[in-house]
Design an enzyme around this catalytic site. Structure first.
Site, PDB file in Angstrom:
ATOM      1  N   GLY A   8       0.844  -1.283  -0.046  1.00 45.36           N
ATOM      2  CA  GLY A   8       0.063   0.034  -0.145  1.00 45.36           C
ATOM      3  C   GLY A   8       0.777   1.331   0.057  1.00 45.36           C
ATOM      4  O   GLY A   8       2.192   1.186  -0.046  1.00 45.36           O
ATOM      5  N   PRO A   9       0.084   2.427  -0.093  1.00 43.35           N
ATOM      6  CA  PRO A   9       0.861   3.825   0.017  1.00 43.35           C
ATOM      7  C   PRO A   9       1.552   3.745   0.989  1.00 43.35           C
ATOM      8  O   PRO A   9       1.430   3.337   2.303  1.00 43.35           O
ATOM      9  CB  PRO A   9       0.070   4.634  -0.233  1.00 43.35           C
ATOM     10  CG  PRO A   9      -1.499   3.844  -0.927  1.00 43.35           C
ATOM     11  CD  PRO A   9      -1.165   2.614  -0.329  1.00 43.35           C
ATOM     12  N   GLY A  15       2.624   5.427   4.741  1.00 48.05           N
ATOM     13  CA  GLY A  15       2.016   6.326   5.883  1.00 48.05           C
ATOM     14  C   GLY A  15       0.276   5.613   6.323  1.00 48.05           C
ATOM     15  O   GLY A  15      -0.308   6.115   6.929  1.00 48.05           O
ATOM     16  N   LYS A  68       1.301   0.071   7.651  1.00 54.75           N
ATOM     17  CA  LYS A  68       2.071  -1.226   7.502  1.00 54.75           C
ATOM     18  C   LYS A  68       2.716  -1.856   8.338  1.00 54.75           C
ATOM     19  O   LYS A  68       2.721  -3.007   8.970  1.00 54.75           O
ATOM     20  CB  LYS A  68       2.715  -1.182   5.865  1.00 54.75           C
ATOM     21  CG  LYS A  68       1.565  -0.850   4.680  1.00 54.75           C
ATOM     22  CD  LYS A  68       2.283  -1.029   3.675  1.00 54.75           C
ATOM     23  CE  LYS A  68       3.428  -0.280   3.352  1.00 54.75           C
ATOM     24  NZ  LYS A  68       3.209   1.220   3.399  1.00 54.75           N
ATOM     25  N   THR A  69       3.869  -0.891   9.240  1.00 50.64           N
ATOM     26  CA  THR A  69       4.682  -1.340   9.849  1.00 50.64           C
ATOM     27  C   THR A  69       4.098  -1.450  11.208  1.00 50.64           C
ATOM     28  O   THR A  69       4.211  -2.238  12.064  1.00 50.64           O
ATOM     29  CB  THR A  69       5.923  -0.423  10.052  1.00 50.64           C
ATOM     30  OG1 THR A  69       6.356  -0.007   8.544  1.00 50.64           O
ATOM     31  CG2 THR A  69       6.966  -0.946  10.934  1.00 50.64           C
ATOM     32  N   SER A 104      -4.180   3.243 -17.802  1.00 51.94           N
ATOM     33  CA  SER A 104      -5.369   3.450 -17.475  1.00 51.94           C
ATOM     34  C   SER A 104      -6.043   4.859 -18.091  1.00 51.94           C
ATOM     35  O   SER A 104      -7.089   5.128 -17.767  1.00 51.94           O
ATOM     36  CB  SER A 104      -5.531   3.664 -15.819  1.00 51.94           C
ATOM     37  OG  SER A 104      -4.846   4.490 -15.185  1.00 51.94           O
ATOM     38  N   LYS A 138      -9.242   5.617  -6.655  1.00 53.71           N
ATOM     39  CA  LYS A 138      -9.682   6.548  -7.685  1.00 53.71           C
ATOM     40  C   LYS A 138     -11.049   7.290  -7.446  1.00 53.71           C
ATOM     41  O   LYS A 138     -11.490   8.455  -7.673  1.00 53.71           O
ATOM     42  CB  LYS A 138      -9.630   5.995  -9.113  1.00 53.71           C
ATOM     43  CG  LYS A 138      -8.389   5.635  -9.519  1.00 53.71           C
ATOM     44  CD  LYS A 138      -8.266   4.802 -10.835  1.00 53.71           C
ATOM     45  CE  LYS A 138      -7.031   4.637 -11.356  1.00 53.71           C
ATOM     46  NZ  LYS A 138      -7.098   3.677 -12.890  1.00 53.71           N
TER      47      LYS A 138
END
Length: 994
Positions: A518-519, A521, A524-525, A897, A940
């Site tokens: 994922g992006p 921030g 994830k950590t 896209s 999106k």
């Protein structure tokens, strides 16, 4: 035997061999003539008539006064009378003209020879010599080997033969003095091939009158000095003498070499203290070793006793200063060495005392005991570890006992044992079976907001691990209750057991590796840390971003200097258990393969559950079981992970947060954390009871997330909230200081320069006072409706989340058959290909539009001619050059896209039909006009809502992604699912094409 008083004729003496002559000079003293010749004629007559002249031992002023002498240039230091010294000669011609007992005149050269290979006794002019020298007598001649011929293997044999011949000739001369002079010529010819050391004794000073022949050898005419006697010993001479003697004693105490020189010359120069001239000569030449040749020559030329003593005293003073400096340096070095030796001896004595008292063991015993304690602390059990590990440990420990502590192998072995004994071979965290799935979910919800899909996948993963732990415990308990006979059978069939154990290891932990993608921030950590808490295990994180060396993962071989294990072995040592939760961060940024290996290939072995039960680090070189560890990975772009490595992972998408989620995260997590760090949390709780104080409203959070922090994560949002908290803390402190000053009647206006906000309540209206002006003023570049021709809004998905992306197309009329198509905006290769496809699709749809227009015109007017048909046909794409641009050119863009957006932009310009401003689209288009599905629908959609879009054109293949979105994201949006470009055209231009 020849007695000292026996007379030898000159001719007889010339027939003596050099060896015999040197013996005579050594054993019986120096030679002198009974009657010194008074002129050159007398000298010649003496040489011609050997019976008229005789030789006796003589020295000093009794030496003969020859007016013509063989001259010897001296290169460094002049020779003084009454002091024996040695000279090295190199010129063969000069050496052949010399013999023992002969008198020569020695003169100091003013300058050294320019060529180092040129013998110093060769001169080119009389100006090269000083005018005052010394009459010397040769006492001994010793052949020296030539440095250029010293490696000649025949030299030693030739030298031995020459010596034997000389000895035989000397013996014959002692028996009979009438032997021929052939032996002397033989010696001269043999000695001319080598350097010669002369032991000479100076007798008196001489003046150089002229140089008769430059030689070699050099012939000179000299004038002999008369003996200098102090007529009256003045107080000055007496004082200088006493000062010199006193200084000699002082220097002798400081410099042992000076003391040895003094003892040597004192034994041969008895009574020199009573003679001022001899004292000055002895001090200058015999004791002042550091004096230069010019300084010694000045002493040699001086005739006045007082001045000569003064010059010698100056040289002796310099010698004293040098001796003091040497003594100071020696004392400093000795003090340093003495202090180090003292400390070393005391340490050794202290160690011996402690060993005798049993308070301390020797180094090796203490080290072995430390290793044993380390193994016990890490749960080492030799019956449970692999046989190769046990054998390596026993071998290295036994080798350490035999090695010397100062050897290099000892250091290597000790470093290896440090790592080997620190590994948690059988030590693991106990299974946290008391934690239920509800408790684990509550723990995840407590630390993370939303992320329903991620939490569900994690709970499933935890359930699998929990069941595997329970099955392993049951198998261990059943195996421990087996009988001794079965254990003996297992020992006898170790090979079968190893295969069985490997199969058990393969089946024990066959769960997949989780990869959180994922992006930046989005947490994830932090969610990986929550997984470790839910499992009750140790957590360790390390990043592999930019890592390009395989040795960082699998370790270095022990043959290299400074080698060490890889990151996985280091992590096990750090946490102290063999079943931690290991987070491999930034795995998508792993270095590319190079000359240092392929890191992604090394990861295949480590992360594969069927292989990592016997992972072999290059440094340890023994199998290490990594199957009990839980591996988690994080990535921003999954496409950057190599395919074979990605197949071994279960990808869990962690999407970005929308506006409501960001506001909720800020209120529940970020604001309390920021206020606590700024010291305002307690103040907020106290002031909330008084219905006033520090507060950040929901409206301020919404404005902050919308206009200041639009990224997918909450990292920048957290920074902005912390900035607001610091500004509030400054306002609180300044206001308190003002109140204190008012109470103390202290009117101090220094605080007026400090910029503060006069409120503790942060709202949307005063938000700019805390964090400045908004970064994003609008999501749209074009606010009017409809959009200008050739401009269409698309939707993009980046590593930072979703964003609205405009595509602009402009056309310029071009000459015939000179059409161009330019693409700008820092587009990637895939996006450039999409633009070419979009132009082709636009041409095909324009032709379709022309055909449709022609049919309508034919139905309306059947009598139209061909000119009208050409006028009604649209050939805009054939007569114009096009420039397609995607704004924000500094940001790299790539991906397929934007295909439908580019086609719509080109057709809008060609058909002169604007696109509605409330329409946004995304999707890949093919040459046949098919619209293919794309990724990032959630991001999106959030970008479209943020831009105020009400109508979306999505590929029909993304229906499932739309249905999985929460209701609040779908609310207020009209979605059209398009299978081909006809559906997009219909929505964009509100026109149906049959």
């Amino acid at each position: 035997m020849i007695r000292c008083g026996r007379r030898l004729t000159t001719t007889t003496h010339q027939r003596l061999s050099p060896s015999l002559s040197s013996r005579l000079a050594w054993y019986h003293g120096y030679y002198r003539l009974d009657a010194a010749p008074s002129s050159v004629e007398d000298t010649n007559s003496n040489n011609n008539n050997s019976n008229n002249t005789s030789l006796v031992a003589s020295s000093g002023d009794f030496a003969p006064r020859y007016p013509h002498l063989l001259g010897l240039p001296i290169p460094q230091r002049p020779i003084f009378p009454n002091i024996p010294t040695s000279i090295v000669l190199k010129d063969p011609t000069t050496i052949g003209a010399l013999e023992t007992g002969k008198y020569v005149g020695t003169f100091l050269r003013k300058t050294a020879s320019e060529n180092i290979l040129t013998p110093p006794e060769l001169i080119t002019s009389a100006k090269e010599l000083y005018s005052v020298g010394t009459l010397c007598q040769i006492l001994k001649m010793t052949p020296l080997p030539d440095p250029l011929k010293i490696e000649d293997p025949q030299y030693n044999n030739n030298n031995n033969n020459n010596n034997n011949n000389n000895e035989q000739h000397a013996q014959q001369s002692l028996d009979s003095l009438s032997s021929s002079s052939s032996s002397s010529q033989e010696h001269e010819s043999s000695s001319s091939d080598h350097h010669v050391s002369l032991w000479v004794l100076g007798h008196r000073r001489i003046d150089l009158s002229s140089v008769d022949h430059l030689g070699p050898p050099v012939d000179v005419t000299v004038q002999h000095w008369d003996k200098l006697v102090v007529s009256e010993e003045t107080d000055s001479i007496r004082a200088l003498t006493n000062e010199i003697v006193s200084m000699i004693r002082e220097v002798a105490q400081m410099n042992p070499l000076f003391r040895e020189s003094l003892n040597f010359y004192n034994s041969t120069q008895m009574g020199f203290v009573q003679d001022a001239y001899r004292l000055a000569d002895f001090v200058a030449f015999g004791l002042c070793k550091s004096a230069s040749g010019e300084e010694l020559q000045a002493v040699l030329e001086e005739k006045d006793a007082e001045k000569r003593l003064h010059l010698s005293l100056v040289l002796l003073s310099k010698e004293r200063e040098v001796a003091k400096l040497q003594l100071e340096i020696s004392q400093k070095v000795e003090e340093t060495m003495t202090e180090q030796q003292r400390k070393y001896m005391l340490q050794q004595q202290l160690k011996s005392i402690k060993q005798e008292l049993g308070m301390e063991q020797n180094d090796k015993d203490a080290l072995l005991q430390k290793y044993q304690e380390s193994l016990e602390r890490n749960g080492y059990d030799k019956d449970k570890v692999d046989g190769e590990v046990r054998q390596a440990l026993e071998s290295e420990l036994s080798k350490l006992e035999t090695l010397e502590t100062n050897s290099q192998e000892y250091t290597v072995t000790r470093s290896y044992l440090d790592w080997l004994c620190a590994m948690p071979w059988n030590k693991s965290s106990p299974p946290n079976s008391s934690v239920t799935t509800k408790q684990a979910k509550a723990l995840l919800d407590e630390e993370h907001y939303g992320m329903k899909d991620v939490k569900q996948a994690i709970l499933q993963y935890l359930a699998v691990r929990k069941l595997n732990d329970e099955s392993n415990n049951n198998s261990n308990s059943s195996s421990s209750s087996s009988s001794k006979e079965e254990e003996e059978e297992k020992d006898n069939n170790s090979k079968k057991n190893n295969k069985h154990n490997n199969n058990n290891n393969n089946n024990k932990h066959s769960g997949t590796i989780l990869c959180l993608a994922g992006p930046p921030g989005v947490g994830k950590t932090s969610i990986a840390s929550s997984i470790a808490k839910a499992l009750g295990r140790e957590f360790y994180r390390f990043s592999v971003g930019g890592l390009s060396d395989v040795s960082e993962l699998k370790g270095h071989r022990r043959t290299y200097l400074g080698s060490m294990p890889g990151k996985f072995i280091q992590s096990l040592k750090r946490v102290g258990v063999n079943n931690p939760v290991l987070l491999i961060d930034e795995i998508d940024k792993l270095g590319a393969p190079g000359f240092r290996g392929d890191p992604s290939g090394a990861m295949l072995e480590i992360l594969d559950p069927s292989q990592n039960h016997a992972f072999r680090d290059l440094y340890l070189d023994v199998p290490v079981d990594l199957s009990d560890a839980v591996f988690l990975c994080t990535a921003n772009d999954v496409d950057q992970i190599p395919g074979p490595l990605r197949d071994r992972m279960e990808i869990i998408r962690v999407s970005g947060y929308d506006l409501p989620e960001k506001v909720a995260i800020a209120q529940q997590y970020l604001v309390p954390k920021a206020l606590s760090k700024a010291g305002l949390l307690l103040l907020q709780q106290q002031q909330q009871q008084q219905e006033e104080g520090v507060e950040i409203t929901t409206g301020a959070m919404e404005s902050l997330a919308r206009w200041y922090a639009r990224e997918a994560g909450v990292r920048n949002l957290s920074k902005l909230i912390e900035k607001i908290a610091r500004q509030l803390a400054l306002s609180v402190v300044v206001n308190r200081e003002k109140e204190k000053d008012e109470d103390n009647n202290n009117n101090n206006n220094d605080d007026d320069d400090i910029e503060i906000v006069n409120t503790f309540r942060v709202t949307a209206e005063n938000l700019s006072d805390f964090v400045g002006k908004p970064i994003f003023t609008s999501d749209r570049l074009y606010d009017k409706d409809p959009l200008p021709l050739g401009i269409v809004m698309g939707l993009a998905y980046t590593s930072m989340g979703g964003s609205a992306l405009y595509v602009e197309t402009m056309a310029t009329k071009s000459k015939k058959n000179n059409n161009t198509f330019t693409v700008t905006g820092q587009l990637g290769d895939v996006m450039k290909e999409s633009s070419q496809i979009a132009m082709t699709v636009a041409r095909s749809y324009l032709e379709k539009y022309n055909c449709e227009t022609k049919k309508q015109n034919d139905n309306n007017d059947d009598e139209s001619d061909d000119d009208d048909d050409d006028k009604n046909s649209n050939n805009f794409l054939d007569t114009h050059s096009f420039h397609l641009h995607v704004p924000e050119g500094a940001t790299p863009k790539d991906g397929p896209s934007a295909g439908v957006t580019m086609v719509t932009s080109i057709l809008s310009l060609a058909l002169s039909k604007p696109c509605a401003s409330e329409v946004a689209m995304t999707g890949e288009v093919t040459l046949s006009g098919k619209v293919l599905p794309v990724g990032g629908i959630r991001e999106k959609t959030m970008a479209a809502r943020r831009a105020g879009i009400t109508t979306l054109c999505l590929p029909d293949g993304n229906r499932r992604d739309w249905d999985e979105l929460p209701y609040y994201l779908q609310e207020g949006l009209t979605v059209h699912f398009c299978q081909d470009y006809d559906d997009v055209y219909r929505v964009a231009f509100s026109r149906e094409i049959e």
